[in-house]
Scaffold this active site. Sequence first.
Site, PDB file in Angstrom:
ATOM      1  N   ASP A 117       0.844  -1.199   0.000  1.00  0.00           N
ATOM      2  CA  ASP A 117       0.000   0.000   0.000  1.00  0.00           C
ATOM      3  C   ASP A 117       0.874   1.242   0.000  1.00  0.00           C
ATOM      4  OD1 ASP A 117      -1.922   1.932   0.464  1.00  0.00           O
ATOM      5  OD2 ASP A 117      -2.153   1.427   2.594  1.00  0.00           O
ATOM      6  N   ASN A 155       0.072   4.503  -0.738  1.00  0.00           N
ATOM      7  CA  ASN A 155      -0.434   5.787  -0.220  1.00  0.00           C
ATOM      8  C   ASN A 155      -1.027   5.662   1.189  1.00  0.00           C
ATOM      9  OD1 ASN A 155      -2.808   4.493  -0.731  1.00  0.00           O
ATOM     10  ND2 ASN A 155      -3.740   6.139  -1.917  1.00  0.00           N
ATOM     11  N   ASP A 185      -3.465   4.186   2.620  1.00  0.00           N
ATOM     12  CA  ASP A 185      -4.900   4.269   2.961  1.00  0.00           C
ATOM     13  C   ASP A 185      -5.465   2.917   3.408  1.00  0.00           C
ATOM     14  OD1 ASP A 185      -4.938   2.875   0.596  1.00  0.00           O
ATOM     15  OD2 ASP A 185      -6.482   4.113  -0.364  1.00  0.00           O
ATOM     16  N   ASP A 241     -11.608 -15.061 -15.614  1.00  0.00           N
ATOM     17  CA  ASP A 241     -12.395 -15.480 -14.460  1.00  0.00           C
ATOM     18  C   ASP A 241     -13.543 -16.393 -14.896  1.00  0.00           C
ATOM     19  OD1 ASP A 241     -12.896 -14.816 -11.521  1.00  0.00           O
ATOM     20  OD2 ASP A 241     -14.852 -14.309 -12.363  1.00  0.00           O
ATOM     21  N   GLU A 274      -9.749 -19.763 -15.985  1.00  0.00           N
ATOM     22  CA  GLU A 274     -10.142 -20.441 -14.745  1.00  0.00           C
ATOM     23  C   GLU A 274     -11.350 -21.314 -15.062  1.00  0.00           C
ATOM     24  OE1 GLU A 274     -11.898 -19.640 -10.242  1.00  0.00           O
ATOM     25  OE2 GLU A 274     -12.432 -18.292 -11.858  1.00  0.00           O
TER      26      GLU A 274
HETATM   27  C1  NOJ Z   1     -13.635 -16.457  -9.288  1.00  0.00           C
HETATM   28  C2  NOJ Z   1     -12.766 -15.477  -8.552  1.00  0.00           C
HETATM   29  O1  NOJ Z   1     -11.482 -16.013  -8.407  1.00  0.00           O
HETATM   30  C3  NOJ Z   1     -13.454 -15.204  -7.230  1.00  0.00           C
HETATM   31  O2  NOJ Z   1     -12.636 -14.466  -6.348  1.00  0.00           O
HETATM   32  C4  NOJ Z   1     -14.739 -14.500  -7.507  1.00  0.00           C
HETATM   33  O3  NOJ Z   1     -15.460 -14.336  -6.285  1.00  0.00           O
HETATM   34  C5  NOJ Z   1     -15.614 -15.289  -8.489  1.00  0.00           C
HETATM   35  N1  NOJ Z   1     -14.869 -15.809  -9.606  1.00  0.00           N
HETATM   36  C6  NOJ Z   1     -16.691 -14.404  -9.051  1.00  0.00           C
HETATM   37  O4  NOJ Z   1     -16.142 -13.504  -9.967  1.00  0.00           O
HETATM   38 CA    CA Z   2      -3.522   2.372  -1.150  1.00  0.00          CA
END
Ligand code: NOJ
Ligand code: CA
Length: 551
Positions: free
Chosen positions: A31, A33, A35, A215, A279
């Site tokens: 991180d 900055n 926050d 994803d 994935e």
């Molecule tokens: C798979 C991702 O790795 C996970 O983190 C996410 O919650 C679900 N897909 C929905 O996008």
């Molecule tokens: Ca930050």
Amino acid sequence: MTTPPPKNDGKSPLWWQGGLVYEVYLRSFADQNNDGIGDLRGLTGKLDYIAGLGVDAIWITPFYPSPMKDFGYDVSDYTAIDSAFGTMADFELLLKEAHKRGLKIIMDHVWSHTSDEHLWFKASADPAHPEHEKYRDWYVWSPPEKSDPSTPPNNWQSAFKGSAWEWNPQRGSYYLHNFLKEQPDLNWHNPEVRKAIGDVAKFWLEKGVDGFRLDVCNYYTHDAELKDNPLRSPPAPGKEINFDDQHNIHNINQPENLIYLDGLRKVFAAYPEALALGELAAIDGDLQVVDKHLIPGKRLDTVYSNFLIYPDYPEAATIEKLLTGVAKHLPEKELCWVLGTHDFHRVASRWRAPDPKLQKDMVVQTMAFLLSVPGLSSIYQGDELGLPDGAITFEQMQDPQGINFGDLKLSRDGCRVPFPWTEQGPSLGFNASGKSWLPADEHYRPMAADAQAGDAGSVLSMTRKMIKLRQETPAWRHGMLTDIFRSNTILKFERTTPEGRMMFVFNFSAKAAECDDTFNAGKGKVLCEQGFSVRDKKVHLAPYGFGAIKL
Ligand code: NOJ
Ligand code: CA
């Protein structure tokens, strides 16, 4: 002699073949900055550390504008940067600095669903929106004959609990969401949606990114007739049905999905080096499903799934069966192996050595295994330090998965706590303010990156050493999987190229083991080992021992 890996020009492999990926969960990495949320500049500041590991590429979790209901996996604009993470200039700097160090950048793209705050969804849901007609069909709305607020159109379940359908009063219809109700599913049957996603891919490829992690890319499309899923078994009386209680045959893994992936992949044609890492979720370890998705250069180049996410330390016979399946079904293709990601309990928490003194040896062995299997491997940030899950209380829980089930055990927060950079300091070097979105874990102090760096026997040093060996030994990085053999808890396999061979021997046990050296391990050169020796024509292995031997 087995066939060498596919080559791009007949001489040299593509950059990602046999490659190593490092997954950065950006919110929790560094991180800059102060926050409390990890950011792009923070990551840029740590590139030397990642390059020093010896990996080829960084997979960065989503950093696009998002209401953060699922911490960035709910995107409201695919071609911009969320201000919590930085600016487009910060991203461009990261890309430049990564490339300078020979690191590739893999972006994480969430194209199965958007956020409900994405303009596309707002316009689709609201008949009075000026762009409603254009976006009407961009999401999966149930047809009018099935739109009755009292019952969802079918029995599909969300992976995050409850029905996969949400009633939308504005439109007077249900819409599909495979995850949270704030993550409406895009309608991939609509060619305009496919074109829009292709344009997003092009936007980032033109910026110079090296590939995408896609994803849940087996969830892109659904059965257009909305047929009910069959149940695996009837629900116990009074118990709700969950996603895993069904055979998910109509909501995911549809045949058209493969065709749509091919279409998307055509966008990459102008970028032959770009990697498509998919994935595949909820495929029950089915290698034939993997095989269908994996067509390098045409569909997906590599895929990952939860093959090694066993709840307990695996037996040698389990790994033998898995590797035998891979050698049989995917001899020429490259899986991407993971021992952990931001979605699972960390491997050092899932698997515990019965004797705590052996825990470190077990963790080093699992890393050795991850680094010796064929194809690509992805290391989740912090696994190179052997971290267990961070401690989180029920009140501190942030993850919608845990919150939805009201169950700390199902929460993914433990693997998402801030990365421990330094043994000292208020947030172990994550930032200077000591404030963080999930609490930094005090137990991590002795395992911090700076504490391990100078210790040759640490998980970090062993990981670096093994990565270096893999990168400089062609048979280790590129060899085909051959000659799998098991004797009780000892598993041996080889990696073969026309030029050379590597042998890997593992003792998948908390007890010492030995077997006859019928495979001539004693004749090779040991490149790296833990409790491995050959004496009197017998291979001896300590608890969690292993040997990496050049033949
Ligand atoms: C798979 C991702 O790795 C996970 O983190 C996410 O919650 C679900 N897909 C929905 O996008
Ligand atoms: Ca930050």
